[in-house]
Design a protein around this motif. Structure first.
Motif, PDB file in Angstrom:
ATOM      1  N   UNK A 415       0.835  -1.202   0.000  1.00 16.78           N
ATOM      2  CA  UNK A 415       0.000   0.000   0.000  1.00 16.78           C
ATOM      3  C   UNK A 415       0.870   1.252   0.000  1.00 16.78           C
ATOM      4  N   UNK A 416       2.001   1.181   0.715  1.00 19.82           N
ATOM      5  CA  UNK A 416       2.859   2.358   0.820  1.00 19.82           C
ATOM      6  C   UNK A 416       3.578   2.682  -0.479  1.00 19.82           C
ATOM      7  N   UNK A 418       2.371   3.539  -3.019  1.00 23.85           N
ATOM      8  CA  UNK A 418       1.707   4.682  -3.650  1.00 23.85           C
ATOM      9  C   UNK A 418       2.357   5.995  -3.258  1.00 23.85           C
ATOM     10  N   UNK A 419       3.109   6.002  -2.146  1.00 24.64           N
ATOM     11  CA  UNK A 419       3.685   7.265  -1.680  1.00 24.64           C
ATOM     12  C   UNK A 419       4.799   7.775  -2.580  1.00 24.64           C
ATOM     13  N   UNK A 429      -2.055   5.638  -8.301  1.00 24.04           N
ATOM     14  CA  UNK A 429      -3.108   6.285  -7.531  1.00 24.04           C
ATOM     15  C   UNK A 429      -3.155   7.783  -7.737  1.00 24.04           C
ATOM     16  N   UNK A 437      -7.143  13.069 -14.907  1.00 22.77           N
ATOM     17  CA  UNK A 437      -7.995  14.184 -14.511  1.00 22.77           C
ATOM     18  C   UNK A 437      -7.566  15.501 -15.161  1.00 22.77           C
ATOM     19  N   UNK A 446     -13.817  11.945 -11.008  1.00 26.99           N
ATOM     20  CA  UNK A 446     -13.015  11.612  -9.829  1.00 26.99           C
ATOM     21  C   UNK A 446     -13.381  10.284  -9.188  1.00 26.99           C
ATOM     22  N   UNK A 450     -10.474   6.620  -9.057  1.00 25.66           N
ATOM     23  CA  UNK A 450     -10.059   6.222  -7.707  1.00 25.66           C
ATOM     24  C   UNK A 450     -10.645   4.857  -7.353  1.00 25.66           C
ATOM     25  N   UNK A 457      -5.971  -2.460  -5.829  1.00 26.85           N
ATOM     26  CA  UNK A 457      -5.173  -2.595  -4.603  1.00 26.85           C
ATOM     27  C   UNK A 457      -5.871  -3.521  -3.619  1.00 26.85           C
TER      28      UNK A 457
ATOM     29  N   UNK B 139      -4.884   1.639  -0.030  1.00 25.87           N
ATOM     30  CA  UNK B 139      -3.888   2.589   0.489  1.00 25.87           C
ATOM     31  C   UNK B 139      -4.540   3.817   1.121  1.00 25.87           C
ATOM     32  N   UNK B 141      -3.454   6.721   1.007  1.00 21.92           N
ATOM     33  CA  UNK B 141      -3.389   7.868   0.093  1.00 21.92           C
ATOM     34  C   UNK B 141      -4.686   8.006  -0.695  1.00 21.92           C
ATOM     35  N   UNK B 142      -5.330   6.873  -1.014  1.00 21.84           N
ATOM     36  CA  UNK B 142      -6.583   6.936  -1.767  1.00 21.84           C
ATOM     37  C   UNK B 142      -7.648   7.659  -0.955  1.00 21.84           C
ATOM     38  N   UNK B 145      -6.772  11.430  -0.880  1.00 21.31           N
ATOM     39  CA  UNK B 145      -7.039  12.123  -2.141  1.00 21.31           C
ATOM     40  C   UNK B 145      -8.531  12.213  -2.416  1.00 21.31           C
ATOM     41  N   UNK B 146      -9.235  11.096  -2.171  1.00 26.36           N
ATOM     42  CA  UNK B 146     -10.654  11.068  -2.486  1.00 26.36           C
ATOM     43  C   UNK B 146     -11.408  12.083  -1.634  1.00 26.36           C
ATOM     44  N   UNK B 149     -10.581  15.601  -2.914  1.00 25.45           N
ATOM     45  CA  UNK B 149     -11.197  15.924  -4.208  1.00 25.45           C
ATOM     46  C   UNK B 149     -12.693  16.156  -4.043  1.00 25.45           C
ATOM     47  N   UNK B 150     -13.332  15.307  -3.236  1.00 27.23           N
ATOM     48  CA  UNK B 150     -14.773  15.482  -3.041  1.00 27.23           C
ATOM     49  C   UNK B 150     -15.059  16.814  -2.369  1.00 27.23           C
ATOM     50  N   UNK B 153     -14.228  19.679  -4.968  1.00 24.57           N
ATOM     51  CA  UNK B 153     -14.896  19.734  -6.277  1.00 24.57           C
ATOM     52  C   UNK B 153     -16.405  19.613  -6.217  1.00 24.57           C
ATOM     53  N   UNK B 154     -16.947  19.030  -5.136  1.00 27.49           N
ATOM     54  CA  UNK B 154     -18.401  18.887  -5.131  1.00 27.49           C
ATOM     55  C   UNK B 154     -19.088  19.900  -4.230  1.00 27.49           C
TER      56      UNK B 154
END
Lengths: 480, 425
Positions: A415-416, A418-419, A429, A437, A446, A450, A457, B139, B141-142, B145-146, B149-150, B153-154
């Motif tokens: 998972x890391x 992605x950093x 990611x 985008x 969006x 994702x 993952x 992860x 990070x997802x 980011x999600x 972004x939400x 942007x929303x």
């Protein structure tokens, strides 16, 4: 007196009342047993209904073929009515390659990572399913089918296609005759994988692997004479000398004599899941031996060795991975000779390996401490020296009981990966999704990218955790 | 009995350094130390050559130069005229703020989910299993980011909150409305929340090297006093219960002691809330919480809560069923069984892994750099490093600060852990 009627045989038992059987009983016991439970059930049902109500139409109206987000929206509006929501997965078509290989990996050479990925499972199979012919056969046939399909889709050259099939067929034959010999392929796989992914001359990985051969040969001949540790040291010195002085000229000469090479792909062209898997698999592979050594060093009764290991482990565990990636990107260059040419991916791999090794060492320390003292004493009583005791008695047990923790630290590492976007590598990611985008056609999308990356993952990580459950059961030897 | 004396008295030979296990460890350590020193020297030599090549030298005096960049969200006063060190402090406080809020929220959410996962309600426990598996296997990070972004942007733009004269005349509602009784406005620029203002502060006293805010001091003193009195009350109640068997009623006294003084102080200080209002193109007044903060906090909470839920579940399951049955046999009711028998024992199992989750959460705050949150790795490791070109100093300083935060947290939590562990003699 006449008895009008006497029953002579037993009546069959009547079915329990409706409230005490079947679905009703189950519902009463599992969902409606107390007032609190009823409230929870109502809340949970409402939540599920709400989510399904909102998400289901969105999935149902998915659009798979469109040129842009606006076109997607138009198709959804046309088919499901104005104001309906619908997912737009059409971005996957133009961006699929970028998500998997990175947007810069040469399109004509995409068969190489595909092949390397298939062979990864062939290399892992003898370790994952040691000695189980049936499982090995299943894995090999799945890989062969995968390679047939994907190599065709990636339009691999005929020669590569034929060689890959020949290789898999040969390995299947070996697995039927002598499954334990398959480990040789596992040992050679890193060099093969390196050559497939980065390309260049085939002789550099072969000559580099020969360095390990030198190490082993010297160790083999010297260990009866001067003992285990000095022989290993001599072997390492010889191998280092080989890599420093003999490696480059020999590989160059061989390449001139018999040129075999692939298009060279520099590391900064890697991206997408290819990058995540390269970093994850490299980190996992190399962190295991380093982590074991660190854990043993931390358990050792030599104060200097112990102190160095403790400082290394605790420093790395005390800082976030991002700072280590900063080190890889901005600082490590200062600590290497100015003429050394370490590219960014290689530097990141070094730091990620250190990071994973420190966590692994901590996991193993717990299991080493958990082993009963008697095991150590028994090994001593048998007259085994330190390395034999570790190899034959201590580590097999310690590794076994730490499998769940090792796998969860591997999942964390994967998972890391992605950093690495922080140091401007195009992981799937943020790196690739960001590109999507920014694309004029897909601006404003969006959820879909994702969700796509997240699902992949999830499949990897969930698969690994399930496998660790399986392994835990398989290796369990106590009878409880 | 004279074994020791009968050992052959060998003279020390050099070969014993390798072949005699009594001396071999010295040889190995000497070799390791030698190699380590060689490595350090080699690295130092490389650094020296590289720095020479680029015409740089190591120094941290850049920390006292003007920073010259703005930071969107600061907890301590900061302008771009301040020095880099001040920017570092701003980043550090931002990191600590997210970590602190995140630890508290993740613990609450994690405990709730962990307990619900053990619930005998089939539907709820399955739902919580899905939550845990989904959040653990994707992860972090997802999620960061999600949520960012939400949020950006929303959410509606500030102008969507405007009520024009025509709309008022037609009786139309604006496109977006403020929530929580018109006090909180979530726009695409950030979350506007009301800010507390005091009419009559006590001012501050300058002690020469540091200025002390008397209002803040008064609040801290009053809260500390309340907590102290509350504990006195509890211990008194316990003494009475132990001597007479009857526990005096304390709940209204507790509430009074805990809340009356602070409310009185707030009234005396003239506390009122400044509510954000739409003026022109943006909201004025109140506090603007950056979306980067909210998104990071949300993601860290949801992600870490999944791990904490597993720890809580494991901890409760580790307590043998016999403990609960014994408590029932003694006539304790289920909630008393939980609070007096199961939880105190489960805590001992839960706390050590919980510490490492807190550490992970604190380290994971550095992911804020992906959504331009100005935490330590955003200010010191990001803009300051970029502007001054002092990579080695900035990165190592940043690592040292993170390391000391981690060590402090683990020290404090280990101390707490020792205080709840079983005192075995």
């Amino acid at each position: 007196m006449t008895i009008s009627y006497t029953r002579t045989d037993m009546l069959p038992a009547m079915a329990p009342p409706v409230s005490q059987r079947g679905l009703v009983k189950w519902l009463r016991e599992n969902m409606l047993s107390t007032r609190l439970n009823v409230a929870l059930t109502v809340l949970a049902t409402a939540f599920i209904a709400f989510v399904a109500w909102n998400i289901f139409p969105w999935f149902w109206n998915s659009v798979w073929n469109a040129g842009s987000l606006a076109e997607c929206r138009a198709i959804v509006a046309a088919s499901a009515g104005e104001g309906a929501s619908g997912a737009c997965w059409a971005f996957l078509k133009p961006w699929w390659g970028a998500f998997i290989f990175g947007h810069q990996y040469p399109v004509s050479d995409r068969w190489r990572p595909v092949l390397a990925f298939g062979l990864l499972f062939v290399a892992l199979a003898p370790i994952l399913f040691a000695g189980q012919r049936r499982n090995l056969t299943i894995i090999f046939s799945v890989v062969a089918a995968y390679l047939l399909l994907t190599l065709y889709l990636a339009s691999a050259p005929g020669l590569a296609f034929a060689l890959a099939m020949l290789l898999v067929a040969g390995l299947v034959a070996v697995s039927q005759v002598q499954p334990e010999r398959l480990l040789w392929f596992t040992l050679l796989y890193p060099a093969l994988c390196f050559w497939l992914l980065w390309g260049g001359s085939i002789w550099s990985p072969i000559v580099a692997m020969a360095g390990f051969g030198v190490l082993y040969a010297i160790f083999r001949f010297a260990s009866p004479v001067i003992g285990f540790a000095p022989a290993a040291g001599a072997g390492v010195v010889a191998a280092v000398l080989w890599w420093l002085f003999a490696d480059a000229p020999l590989a160059g000469t061989l390449q001139e004599m018999i040129p075999v090479d692939l298009l060279r792909v520099p590391s900064d062209k890697f991206g997408g899941f290819l990058l995540a898997i390269v970093i994850g698999v490299t980190g996992i592979t190399f962190s295991l031996p380093i982590g074991i050594l660190l854990a043993l060093g931390r358990q050792s009764d030599m104060p200097i060795v112990k102190m160095l290991c403790v400082i290394f482990i605790e420093t790395i565990r005390g800082v976030p991975l991002i700072t280590l990636l900063f080190v890889a990107a901005f600082v490590l260059g200062f600590f290497l000779p100015p003429e050394a040419d370490f590219d960014l991916l290689l530097r990141v791999l070094i730091l990620v390996t250190f990071f994973a090794a420190a966590y692994l060492a901590e996991v193993l320390r717990g299991s080493l401490a958990a082993l009963p003292r008697g095991q150590y004493e028994a090994a001593d009583a048998l007259g085994l020296d330190y390395w034999r005791a570790q190899r034959l008695i201590i580590l097999p047990q310690a590794l076994k009981i730490s499998i769940p923790a090792i796998v969860s630290s591997f999942i964390g590492l994967f998972k890391d990966t992605t950093l690495v976007v922080i140091v401007a590598l195009y992981e799937p990611l943020k790196g690739i999704t960001h590109l999507v985008r920014q694309d004029v056609n897909w601006k404003g999308i969006y959820w879909e990218p994702y969700i796509f990356v997240g699902v992949i993952f999830f499949l990897f990580c969930f698969g690994m955790s399930r496998y660790s459950k399986y392994l835990e059961l398989k290796l369990k030897t106590d009878h409880r | 009995m004279t074994m020791a004396a009968e050992l052959p008295k060998e003279n020390f030979r050099l070969s014993m350094l390798i072949f005699d296990t009594r001396y071999r460890s010295y040889t190995i350590q000497a070799v390791v130390l030698g190699l380590f020193i060689l490595l350090i020297v080699w690295l130092g030599y490389n650094v020296d050559r590289n720095l020479d090549e680029r015409g740089k030298e190591l120094s941290i005096s850049f920390l006292w130069q003007r920073a010259g960049y703005d930071i969107p969200q600061t907890l301590i006063p900061y302008t771009n005229d301040n020095v880099h060190f001040r920017a570092l402090l701003v980043g550090l406080t931002n990191t600590l703020a997210v970590a602190f809020c995140g630890c508290i929220l993740a613990t609450i959410l994690g405990v709730v989910i962990g307990v619900l996962r053990l619930s005998n309600n089939w539907l709820v426990s399955r739902l919580m299993t899905v939550y845990v598996e989904v959040f653990r296997n994707v992860p972090l990070l997802l999620w960061v980011l999600l949520s960012y972004v939400i949020l950006t942007e929303t959410m509606p733009a500030p102008r969507d909150f405007r009520v024009t004269d025509e709309m008022a005349a037609a009786g139309e509602a604006p496109a977006a409305a403020m929530s929580f009784f018109d006090t909180v406005a979530v726009t695409n620029r950030g979350t506007n929340v009301p800010s507390p203002l005091l009419e009559r502060g006590f001012g501050s006293v300058d002690l020469g090297f540091v200025s002390v805010n008397l209002t803040f001091l008064a609040i801290v003193l009053v809260i500390a006093g309340s907590v102290y009195s509350y504990r006195r009350l509890k211990s008194h109640a316990r003494t009475v219960q132990e001597s007479t068997g009857v526990r005096p009623v304390t709940w209204w006294k507790s509430l009074l002691i805990l809340f009356a003084p602070i409310i009185a102080l707030m009234i005396a200080l003239g506390l009122h809330w400044e509510v954000p209002v739409l003026k022109g193109f943006n909201f004025q007044g109140g506090i603007l919480v950056a979306h980067a903060f909210t998104a990071l906090l949300l993601a860290l909470t949801l992600y870490t809560a999944a791990f904490i839920a597993e720890i809580v579940r494991g901890g409760i399951q580790a307590i043998s069923r016999g403990q609960t049955e014994a408590a029932f046999a003694l006539g304790l009711r289920p909630n008393r069984t939980m609070s007096l028998v199961v939880l105190p024992q489960a805590l001992r199992v839960i706390i050590p892994p919980l510490i490492s989750q807190f550490l992970n959460l604190t380290k994971n705050t550095s992911l804020g750099v992906a959504i331009s949150y100005s935490d330590l790795s955003g200010t010191l490791g990001g803009i300051t490093r970029n502007q001054t070109g002092r990579e080695i100093e900035c990165v190592f300083l940043m690592m040292a600060i993170y390391l000391s935060i981690s060590l402090t947290i683990s020290m404090v939590m280990n101390w707490y852990n020792r205080s709840v562990q079983l005192k075995a003699r």
